[in-house]
Design a protein around this motif. Structure first.
Motif, short mmCIF file in Angstrom:
data_model
loop_
_atom_site.label_atom_id
_atom_site.label_comp_id
_atom_site.label_asym_id
_atom_site.label_seq_id
_atom_site.Cartn_x
_atom_site.Cartn_y
_atom_site.Cartn_z
N PHE A 324 0.85 -1.19 0.00
CA PHE A 324 0.00 0.00 0.00
C PHE A 324 0.89 1.24 0.00
CE2 PHE A 324 -4.34 1.44 1.89
CZ PHE A 324 -4.31 2.61 1.17
N SER A 325 1.91 1.26 0.84
CA SER A 325 2.78 2.44 0.93
C SER A 325 3.54 2.66 -0.37
CB SER A 325 3.75 2.30 2.10
OG SER A 325 4.71 1.29 1.88
N THR A 326 3.93 1.58 -1.04
CA THR A 326 4.63 1.72 -2.32
C THR A 326 3.71 2.30 -3.38
OG1 THR A 326 6.10 -0.13 -1.82
CG2 THR A 326 5.87 0.46 -4.14
N LEU A 327 2.45 1.86 -3.38
CA LEU A 327 1.46 2.41 -4.30
C LEU A 327 1.32 3.92 -4.09
CD1 LEU A 327 -0.82 1.45 -6.40
CD2 LEU A 327 -2.37 1.70 -4.46
N LEU A 328 1.26 4.33 -2.82
CA LEU A 328 1.12 5.75 -2.52
C LEU A 328 2.36 6.53 -2.95
CD1 LEU A 328 -0.53 5.66 1.02
CD2 LEU A 328 -1.63 6.02 -1.20
N ASN A 329 3.54 5.97 -2.71
CA ASN A 329 4.76 6.65 -3.13
C ASN A 329 4.80 6.86 -4.63
OD1 ASN A 329 6.51 7.50 -1.03
ND2 ASN A 329 7.00 5.37 -0.53
N ALA A 330 4.25 5.90 -5.36
CA ALA A 330 4.23 6.03 -6.82
C ALA A 330 3.41 7.24 -7.25
CB ALA A 330 3.69 4.76 -7.46
N THR A 331 2.31 7.51 -6.56
CA THR A 331 1.50 8.67 -6.93
C THR A 331 2.23 9.96 -6.56
OG1 THR A 331 0.28 8.87 -4.82
CG2 THR A 331 -0.58 7.33 -6.45
N ALA A 332 2.92 9.95 -5.43
CA ALA A 332 3.61 11.16 -4.97
C ALA A 332 4.78 11.53 -5.87
CB ALA A 332 4.10 10.95 -3.54
N ARG A 333 5.52 10.51 -6.29
CA ARG A 333 6.74 10.78 -7.07
C ARG A 333 6.43 11.33 -8.45
NH1 ARG A 333 10.33 10.57 -2.86
NH2 ARG A 333 9.67 8.86 -1.53
N TYR A 334 5.17 11.24 -8.88
CA TYR A 334 4.80 11.73 -10.20
C TYR A 334 3.76 12.84 -10.12
CZ TYR A 334 7.53 7.70 -11.36
OH TYR A 334 8.58 6.80 -11.43
N GLU A 335 3.87 13.60 -9.01
CA GLU A 335 3.06 14.81 -8.80
C GLU A 335 1.56 14.55 -8.85
OE1 GLU A 335 5.89 15.19 -11.21
OE2 GLU A 335 6.92 15.51 -9.30
N ARG A 336 1.11 13.39 -8.37
CA ARG A 336 -0.31 13.09 -8.34
C ARG A 336 -0.73 12.72 -6.91
NH1 ARG A 336 -3.43 12.55 -12.74
NH2 ARG A 336 -4.98 12.91 -11.11
N ALA A 337 -0.42 13.62 -5.99
CA ALA A 337 -0.82 13.40 -4.59
C ALA A 337 -2.33 13.29 -4.46
CB ALA A 337 -0.30 14.54 -3.72
N ASP A 338 -3.06 13.95 -5.36
CA ASP A 338 -4.52 13.87 -5.29
C ASP A 338 -5.01 12.44 -5.51
OD1 ASP A 338 -3.48 14.25 -7.99
OD2 ASP A 338 -5.56 14.39 -8.67
#
Length: 492
Positions: A324-338
């Protein structure tokens, strides 16, 4: 209402009362897995307390970002997973009357005080290993539930006000413990294979609330989603010759076991095995490690505590805290925190699908980055090793690449690794990664990044095992020289 961390309860209650008194709140948070879960916990707590709010994310809480926040007309700003290290800048805005800050963070505070500051470091609790940003946000959420409950008061007939419909866990925000654990795991706080200190108290609340399950299991990433051969091939934290980083070797290992490895032509996954089948694989893996000469201390690392989100479907990334945390990091690293926030808040359609697409892209970029670093190698100094990725690795993932490359051929795990990447025309991103073994010997990369970056006109910080900085271009060698000196002093 007794919170999960008694040392923080009074401060958490004060912060919660300040939020409850606000007409509305601006919620500002960091964008990594810990920051996203921190924001999701705070957002749900605010919503349940019926406090209007808006959420914004910042990759870096610098002077410009704080100025943008001050330019809004919010009188109360809740900072989660950052803010402590920027207290000097935030304090200037507070003094000017721009806003009242409420901070739920776990990073090293700047030399400044503010009234509504919830940070474990202020109360003798290690913010790098015992409580994450999401954990601090959870402590605040639990206090906010108590304050909101008290504010409902008594009924007009003198009796008690009936609690809103829903489970007790939801009413007191204990169901949010699952996200707090995801944040802690994503922040690399599961040292030695499990969460400790205040994090462990949050785990207990999550188990009691029915949103978490724990148990000893193989400490491998991908137990929910990876086919068995890939699970073993990519199991590199404990390197097992003939299996780790060896696709054919992993297949030969599995073929030697008397197990049904495929169903309907598809490889089975660890999460789908019976307990007996798991024991068969685990025992064979230990025997393989022993026969290959892997030290006993390393073999112990094959087993750790699994943190399972019991309300999520088996076989999905959301079931396992690490995935789950890796999935979230993937969104953050590509400017898609939303997108990451949407997943945390329960969007299992559009947000989850987009997050999975970003994760696929993230994995490809990580794989390419690791290959690049392994092929080019690192420059070895006396106490550190480093490489310069230029613009070939995104600055948002270069630290992850550095950490994952440690242990590959020519890249030592006995020295911290420092990575440079292009940030903009004038600046470089610097990321540093160590190991928990080095931390136990005295390594503190937060201090290294902070002091070395400021020595060359930059700034930085983070945690003992992982930290980052921004420095001017052209200062790489001076930075490495100072970092090498500091690490040498720490490990001497």
């Amino acid at each position: 209402m007794t919170g999960p961390v008694p040392e923080l309860e009074d401060r958490a209650t004060a912060c919660a009362e300040r939020l409850s008194a606000a007409d509305r709140v601006l919620l500002a948070s960091h964008i990594d897995a810990d920051g996203l879960t921190s924001a999701a916990i705070a957002a749900q707590a605010l919503e349940r307390a019926e406090i209007p709010f808006e959420t914004v994310f910042e990759k870096q809480l610098d002077e410009a970002a704080i100025a943008d926040i001050a330019a809004t007309d919010y009188e109360t700003v809740l900072f989660t997973d950052f803010g402590s290290g920027q207290l000097d800048l935030i304090g200037e805005r507070e003094d000017a009357g721009d806003f009242t800050p409420v901070i739920a963070d776990h990073h090293q505070p700047a030399d400044r005080e503010t009234e509504y500051h919830l940070n474990p470091l202020l109360f003798g609790i290690n913010g790098a290993s015992e409580l994450s940003g999401a954990g601090a946000s959870y402590v605040l959420a639990r206090a906010l539930a108590g304050v909101a409950s008290s504010s409902r008061g008594a009924a007009t007939d003198g009796g008690a006000v009936t609690e809103p419909t829903g489970t007790t866990a939801r009413a007191d925000n204990r169901d949010l413990a699952a996200l707090a654990v995801v944040g802690a795991v994503g922040d690399m706080q599961a040292s030695g294979g499990e969460l400790h200190g205040a994090n462990a108290k949050i785990v207990e609340e999550g188990v009691d609330a029915g949103v978490l399950e724990t148990g000893k299991d193989l400490a491998l990433y991908g137990k929910q989603t990876r086919p068995l051969p890939k699970l073993l091939e990519y199991a590199t934290d404990v390197h097992i010759p003939g299996v780790s980083n060896d696709a054919n070797g992993a297949l030969r290992f599995l073929d030697g076991l008397e197990l049904e490895l495929k169903r309907d032509g598809e490889w089975r996954r660890w999460a789908g095995l019976t307990n007996e089948e798991k024991q068969t694989v685990a025992s064979a893996l230990v025997r393989k490690a022993v026969s290959s000469g892997v030290p006993a201390s390393k073999i112990d690392g094959l087993v750790g505590t699994a943190y399972v989100l019991s309300e999520e479907p088996v076989g999905t990334e959301l079931r396992d805290a690490s995935e789950f945390s890796t999935l979230l990091n993937a969104t953050a690293r590509y400017e898609r925190a939303d997108v990451g926030l949407g997943v945390c808040l329960g969007d299992r359609d559009g947000a989850l699908e987009r997050a999975r697409q970003l994760l696929d892209e993230h994995r490809r970029n990580l794989s390419n980055g690791i290959d690049l670093v392994t092929e080019t190698g690192t420059t070895q100094e006396e106490h550190v090793q480093w490489f310069h990725a230029g613009d070939e690795i995104r600055e948002t993932i270069v630290g992850i690449v550095a950490g994952m490359a440690m242990g590959n051929q020519g890249i030592s795990r006995s020295k911290p690794i420092i990575a440079f990447a292009e940030k903009n025309d004038e600046e470089l991103k610097v990321s540093a990664r160590g190991t928990h073994s080095l931390v136990r010997k005295g390594l503190d990369l937060s201090a290294v990044m902070g002091e070395a970056s400021r020595a060359v006109g930059g700034d930085g910080g983070g945690h003992d095992v992982a930290a980052g900085a921004t420095v001017p271009k052209g200062q790489e060698e001076a930075f490495v020289e100072r970092a090498d000196e500091i690490v040498g002093e720490q490990l001497s």
